[in-house]
Design a protein around this motif. Sequence first.
Motif, PDB file in Angstrom:
ATOM      1  N   LEU A 211       0.820  -1.006  -0.150  1.00 47.91           N
ATOM      2  CA  LEU A 211       0.027  -0.166   0.400  1.00 47.91           C
ATOM      3  C   LEU A 211       0.901   0.797   0.391  1.00 47.91           C
ATOM      4  CD1 LEU A 211      -3.304  -0.870   2.125  1.00 47.91           C
ATOM      5  CD2 LEU A 211      -2.696  -1.563   0.496  1.00 47.91           C
ATOM      6  N   HIS A 212       2.008   1.250  -0.125  1.00 47.32           N
ATOM      7  CA  HIS A 212       2.828   2.456   0.312  1.00 47.32           C
ATOM      8  C   HIS A 212       4.203   2.151  -1.085  1.00 47.32           C
ATOM      9  CE1 HIS A 212       5.647   5.714   1.753  1.00 47.32           C
ATOM     10  NE2 HIS A 212       5.737   5.409   2.485  1.00 47.32           N
ATOM     11  N   ARG A 245      -7.015  -4.298  -5.262  1.00 46.90           N
ATOM     12  CA  ARG A 245      -7.102  -2.606  -5.708  1.00 46.90           C
ATOM     13  C   ARG A 245      -5.957  -2.860  -7.210  1.00 46.90           C
ATOM     14  NH1 ARG A 245      -6.682   0.569  -0.223  1.00 46.90           N
ATOM     15  NH2 ARG A 245      -8.868  -0.316   1.062  1.00 46.90           N
ATOM     16  N   LEU A 246      -6.276  -1.845  -7.676  1.00 41.54           N
ATOM     17  CA  LEU A 246      -5.821  -1.170  -8.588  1.00 41.54           C
ATOM     18  C   LEU A 246      -4.278  -0.814  -8.152  1.00 41.54           C
ATOM     19  CD1 LEU A 246      -8.508  -0.988 -11.825  1.00 41.54           C
ATOM     20  CD2 LEU A 246      -7.393  -2.296 -11.228  1.00 41.54           C
ATOM     21  N   GLY A 248      -1.412   1.383  -7.781  1.00 42.61           N
ATOM     22  CA  GLY A 248      -0.786   2.880  -8.936  1.00 42.61           C
ATOM     23  C   GLY A 248      -1.877   3.871  -8.601  1.00 42.61           C
ATOM     24  N   PHE A 249      -2.920   3.521  -7.953  1.00 44.26           N
ATOM     25  CA  PHE A 249      -4.272   4.533  -7.751  1.00 44.26           C
ATOM     26  C   PHE A 249      -4.981   4.520  -6.775  1.00 44.26           C
ATOM     27  CE2 PHE A 249      -3.872   2.616 -12.162  1.00 44.26           C
ATOM     28  CZ  PHE A 249      -4.311   3.323 -13.496  1.00 44.26           C
ATOM     29  N   GLY A 250      -5.291   6.111  -6.503  1.00 47.65           N
ATOM     30  CA  GLY A 250      -5.986   6.463  -5.358  1.00 47.65           C
ATOM     31  C   GLY A 250      -4.572   6.334  -4.187  1.00 47.65           C
ATOM     32  N   ARG A 252      -3.989   8.684  -0.083  1.00 51.83           N
ATOM     33  CA  ARG A 252      -4.386   8.968   1.195  1.00 51.83           C
ATOM     34  C   ARG A 252      -4.916  10.815   1.181  1.00 51.83           C
ATOM     35  NH1 ARG A 252      -4.909   7.513   6.307  1.00 51.83           N
ATOM     36  NH2 ARG A 252      -5.665   4.924   5.526  1.00 51.83           N
ATOM     37  N   LYS A 296     -16.954   4.522  -8.141  1.00 51.05           N
ATOM     38  CA  LYS A 296     -17.180   4.828  -6.976  1.00 51.05           C
ATOM     39  C   LYS A 296     -16.953   6.058  -7.472  1.00 51.05           C
ATOM     40  CE  LYS A 296     -14.125   1.348  -4.782  1.00 51.05           C
ATOM     41  NZ  LYS A 296     -14.687   0.152  -3.209  1.00 51.05           N
ATOM     42  N   ARG A 299     -15.918   8.470  -4.259  1.00 42.62           N
ATOM     43  CA  ARG A 299     -14.314   8.305  -3.969  1.00 42.62           C
ATOM     44  C   ARG A 299     -13.142   9.444  -5.087  1.00 42.62           C
ATOM     45  NH1 ARG A 299     -13.307   7.260   1.011  1.00 42.62           N
ATOM     46  NH2 ARG A 299     -15.191   5.254   1.601  1.00 42.62           N
ATOM     47  N   LEU A 301     -10.510   8.386  -7.125  1.00 40.27           N
ATOM     48  CA  LEU A 301      -8.688   7.525  -7.302  1.00 40.27           C
ATOM     49  C   LEU A 301      -8.716   7.927  -8.382  1.00 40.27           C
ATOM     50  CD1 LEU A 301     -11.276   4.731  -6.031  1.00 40.27           C
ATOM     51  CD2 LEU A 301      -9.237   6.218  -4.803  1.00 40.27           C
ATOM     52  N   ASN A 304      -1.745   7.764  -9.029  1.00 45.01           N
ATOM     53  CA  ASN A 304      -0.874   7.975  -7.962  1.00 45.01           C
ATOM     54  C   ASN A 304       1.019   7.913  -8.678  1.00 45.01           C
ATOM     55  OD1 ASN A 304       0.572   5.303  -7.566  1.00 45.01           O
ATOM     56  ND2 ASN A 304      -1.501   5.341  -6.061  1.00 45.01           N
ATOM     57  N   GLU A 306       3.109   5.789  -8.029  1.00 38.14           N
ATOM     58  CA  GLU A 306       3.762   4.485  -8.339  1.00 38.14           C
ATOM     59  C   GLU A 306       3.172   4.180  -9.761  1.00 38.14           C
ATOM     60  OE1 GLU A 306       5.775   4.063  -6.639  1.00 38.14           O
ATOM     61  OE2 GLU A 306       4.825   3.536  -4.374  1.00 38.14           O
TER      62      GLU A 306
HETATM   63  N1  ACO Z   1      -8.140   0.129  -5.975  1.00 40.20           N
HETATM   64  C1  ACO Z   1      -9.539  -0.642  -6.123  1.00 40.20           C
HETATM   65  N2  ACO Z   1     -10.211   1.032  -5.365  1.00 40.20           N
HETATM   66  C2  ACO Z   1      -9.299   1.403  -4.247  1.00 40.20           C
HETATM   67  C3  ACO Z   1      -8.894   2.191  -4.696  1.00 40.20           C
HETATM   68  C4  ACO Z   1      -7.594   1.746  -5.988  1.00 40.20           C
HETATM   69  N3  ACO Z   1      -6.196   1.458  -5.708  1.00 40.20           N
HETATM   70  N4  ACO Z   1      -7.596   2.580  -3.879  1.00 40.20           N
HETATM   71  C5  ACO Z   1      -8.769   3.325  -3.235  1.00 40.20           C
HETATM   72  N5  ACO Z   1     -10.090   2.452  -3.047  1.00 40.20           N
HETATM   73  C6  ACO Z   1     -11.518   2.531  -2.596  1.00 40.20           C
HETATM   74  C7  ACO Z   1     -11.357   1.964  -1.594  1.00 40.20           C
HETATM   75  O1  ACO Z   1     -11.963  -0.552  -2.321  1.00 40.20           O
HETATM   76  C8  ACO Z   1     -12.733   2.003  -0.924  1.00 40.20           C
HETATM   77  O2  ACO Z   1     -13.731   2.045  -0.983  1.00 40.20           O
HETATM   78  P1  ACO Z   1     -15.029   1.749   0.227  1.00 40.20           P
HETATM   79  O3  ACO Z   1     -14.898   2.939   0.882  1.00 40.20           O
HETATM   80  O4  ACO Z   1     -15.751   1.937  -1.194  1.00 40.20           O
HETATM   81  O5  ACO Z   1     -14.544   0.411   0.452  1.00 40.20           O
HETATM   82  C9  ACO Z   1     -12.143   3.539  -0.953  1.00 40.20           C
HETATM   83  O6  ACO Z   1     -11.196   3.725  -2.009  1.00 40.20           O
HETATM   84  C10 ACO Z   1     -11.326   4.402   0.273  1.00 40.20           C
HETATM   85  O7  ACO Z   1     -10.113   2.747   0.890  1.00 40.20           O
HETATM   86  P2  ACO Z   1      -9.143   3.496   1.936  1.00 40.20           P
HETATM   87  O8  ACO Z   1      -8.174   2.034   1.980  1.00 40.20           O
HETATM   88  O9  ACO Z   1      -9.874   3.917   2.908  1.00 40.20           O
HETATM   89  O10 ACO Z   1      -8.286   4.825   1.249  1.00 40.20           O
HETATM   90  P3  ACO Z   1      -6.793   5.360   1.934  1.00 40.20           P
HETATM   91  O11 ACO Z   1      -6.390   6.876   1.543  1.00 40.20           O
HETATM   92  O12 ACO Z   1      -6.618   4.175   3.443  1.00 40.20           O
HETATM   93  O13 ACO Z   1      -5.662   4.286   0.714  1.00 40.20           O
HETATM   94  C11 ACO Z   1      -3.888   3.564  -0.974  1.00 40.20           C
HETATM   95  C12 ACO Z   1      -5.004   5.114   0.368  1.00 40.20           C
HETATM   96  C13 ACO Z   1      -3.698   2.905   0.797  1.00 40.20           C
HETATM   97  C14 ACO Z   1      -3.111   4.230  -1.860  1.00 40.20           C
HETATM   98  C15 ACO Z   1      -4.982   3.083  -1.566  1.00 40.20           C
HETATM   99  O14 ACO Z   1      -5.340   3.939  -2.555  1.00 40.20           O
HETATM  100  C16 ACO Z   1      -4.357   1.826  -2.630  1.00 40.20           C
HETATM  101  O15 ACO Z   1      -4.457   0.694  -1.803  1.00 40.20           O
HETATM  102  N6  ACO Z   1      -3.960   1.444  -3.689  1.00 40.20           N
HETATM  103  C17 ACO Z   1      -3.014   0.983  -4.536  1.00 40.20           C
HETATM  104  C18 ACO Z   1      -2.091   0.770  -3.809  1.00 40.20           C
HETATM  105  C19 ACO Z   1      -1.157   1.544  -4.645  1.00 40.20           C
HETATM  106  O16 ACO Z   1      -1.234   2.172  -5.402  1.00 40.20           O
HETATM  107  N7  ACO Z   1       0.142   2.427  -3.604  1.00 40.20           N
HETATM  108  C20 ACO Z   1       1.432   3.898  -3.318  1.00 40.20           C
HETATM  109  C21 ACO Z   1       0.514   4.837  -2.562  1.00 40.20           C
HETATM  110  S1  ACO Z   1       1.322   6.439  -3.148  1.00 40.20           S
HETATM  111  C22 ACO Z   1       2.681   6.130  -1.814  1.00 40.20           C
HETATM  112  O17 ACO Z   1       2.553   5.248  -1.094  1.00 40.20           O
HETATM  113  C23 ACO Z   1       3.740   6.421  -2.188  1.00 40.20           C
END
Ligand code: ACO
Length: 364
Positions: A211-212, A245-246, A248-250, A252, A296, A299, A301, A304, A306
């Motif tokens: 997730l990071h 989860r996809l 490279g998307f989403g 915090r 979503k 949200r 999303l 990012n 990555e």
């Molecule tokens: N794909 C699908 N759904 C997603 C994604 C994703 N990449 N990211 C968030 N969501 C959804 C979650 O399922 C959730 O849906 P719900 O509320 O209907 O259950 C909602 O969006 C919110 O998700 P949270 O986990 O509460 O959001 P958080 O702020 O904790 O997440 C994170 C941030 C961990 C980066 C997340 O977007 C994720 O898992 N992304 C994919 C992993 C990734 O790309 N990580 C790199 C991040 S950048 C970095 O750290 C350098």
Amino acid sequence: MTTSLTDGTDGLETIVAARTVLSEVDGAAGRLIIRGRSLDELAGRTRFEDLVGLLFDGFYDDLPDDIPAALGEARAEVFAEVAALDTGLLDRTPVEAVRALMARLADGDDAATALRLLAAPAVFTAAVVRAQAGEAPVAPDPALRHAADILRMLRGAPASDAEADALDTYLVTVSDHGLNASTFAARVVASTRAGLGSAALAGISALKGPLHGGAPGPVIDMLDEIGDPANARAWIEAALDRGDRLMGFGHRVYKVRDPRADALKQAVRWLDARQGRLEFAEAVEAAALAILRERKPKRSLETNVEFYTALLLEALAFPPSTFTCVFAMGRVAGWLAHAREQLAGGRLIRPASLYIGPVPRQAA
Ligand code: ACO
């Protein structure tokens, strides 16, 4: 106050846990400031060594004036630890092997320790990649700039200026980013006065999670499995149906586009040999964003850092298994600056928790 482990406050996003002069992540505007300079101003125009000077300024009394030369010497110094790479370590993932070698470095709080820790992920990653491929390590060339030497140590041959510039863009882009999970972990450890080495080890341990900093390797897996833009929608729908989860998307904090994604996409463009791959990735990105919006709608999303990290590091011939290590090569600068900032003014970080378990019968 009432709370539970799942009431939405457990990720601490509303808590201000540090005051910092190092960086600001403006999630609403999609803007990153590093010590008063916007990422747009820094990326593509700044070498990693200069960025280190910017981040470290005022935090080390004993910082050498010539950071490029001092960092070159530090690379040569830490290379001695590569001798400890044994078969046990080579069976591990690259980030675990690099972390183990980093743990061999002496702890401390001075600039010399910081420079060795800055050099360590770069030198150790190149050695681990080569050793896992059955090749001898290549010793650092202290006279080269950090980015050029990383690519030379990795490949055993000099990189082009364009490639070194692209890697510099990457290292600068990921060098610091507010109180992300790995930087927070580094600050917590620094607050106990355990030393910069301990703080950097905490940072890399937090970074390796998917997730990071562990996301870009799986981005390549996703692109390879999709293979053709025509398959993107079906592949993405199936992944989301499984609850995946996809990667490279989403994000915090960013609720609009992550500015680092744009900086890195631009750097991929400079390496113009990869245009076909870039166009394919853009098609997958567009499909992913459309589907995430459909599924979503409440949200935001967005892409990012990555996603384009994966493209850039692939173009620079880093194996996907090492992407987290390359992230650490840049982010270590932020960990070390935050650790010093924490030491300079911060107290021991020790938050409260709310007990929600059973109470002993006699106390009930
Ligand atoms: N794909 C699908 N759904 C997603 C994604 C994703 N990449 N990211 C968030 N969501 C959804 C979650 O399922 C959730 O849906 P719900 O509320 O209907 O259950 C909602 O969006 C919110 O998700 P949270 O986990 O509460 O959001 P958080 O702020 O904790 O997440 C994170 C941030 C961990 C980066 C997340 O977007 C994720 O898992 N992304 C994919 C992993 C990734 O790309 N990580 C790199 C991040 S950048 C970095 O750290 C350098």
